[in-house]
Design a protein around this motif. Sequence first.
Motif: not given
Length: 332
Positions: A122-151
């Motif tokens: 959004i570096k080129d967007e005007n954050l003070y604009s009256k129009s709502l600036i849309k952003i993609p919905t964030p999602r966060f995922v970790v893929f664990y494959n260590g040797t410690g016990s995890q669910p």
Amino acid sequence: MQMNKTKASKNTQTTQDKTNTSETWTNGTGLQRNYKDTIFRMIFREKENLLSLYNALNGTTYEETDSLEITTLDNAVYMNYKNDISFVFDFELLLYEHQSTCNPNMPLRDLLYVTRVLQNRIKDENLYSKSLIKIPTPRFVVFYNGTGSQPERQVLYLSDAFEKKQDEPALELSVIVYNVNLGYNHELLNACCLLKEYAQYVAQVRAYAEELPLREAVEKAVDNCIKNNILSDFLAKNRAEAIAVSIFEYDEEKHIKSERKEWREIGYREGHDAGREEGLAAGREEGGDTLAVLLQSLTAAGKTEEVNRVLLDSDYRKKLLASYFQKENSPV
């Protein structure tokens, strides 16, 4: 979560990443490693393979990659945090991370990283604009494959780190952690054959490393996987790099385990020497874990000098541990 079996591309077209970086390190083997080089990243930085992983997680069957935009920050070691893969697809901003150790600070790390990604978008967007600036919905995922016990699956929340708990925190971020070791999350692994084959490859490296010198173990695992059609295209085209990266990854995993063992022993001694009931209890039951968490927090914050001081200066270590115990025992 419903997942459909998708067409996971096995033709892993592996192009050399031409982005230069100054962030390198060595583990005594004479090789230098780029921060961003891991087998997981090497496989899934290809859009077709990344889309197959996305499909497996979401039960979708997308095939076109034209609208998939890679947003991983170039040369990004932001506050000592590197991200494996960041991309935008289907109006979502997704951060995928592979880990061999489960890190409770992932929500905070993802918060810092996603903020930088969004700033770029959004570096080129005007954050003070009256129009709502849309952003993609964030999602966060970790893929664990260590040797410690995890669910099989767990969710880490940013609010777990808040010193003052609230029923409805004003800021929240959740990270889903999937255990992708063989024997876990069968549906997910079967839906993405590359992820399953990656888990098989890692399991073979660990098995051979129990009996052989590390380099020989990795080479044998690579050759055996190629012979048995496990990541065969990828490993055949990138054999030398895959071997070097795997050696670094396995050495790093062993180094972390060794450090944690040392921290537990130090924690026990400090808890015993403190002479206080909570110190003794912490030393016998939680002392090592408490110190480990403290050192992990300092490391994640990039406070390398403080980590060294904690390990070498017993008086300073006692001071920090006492402060930590006080916070732990203070009423909420």
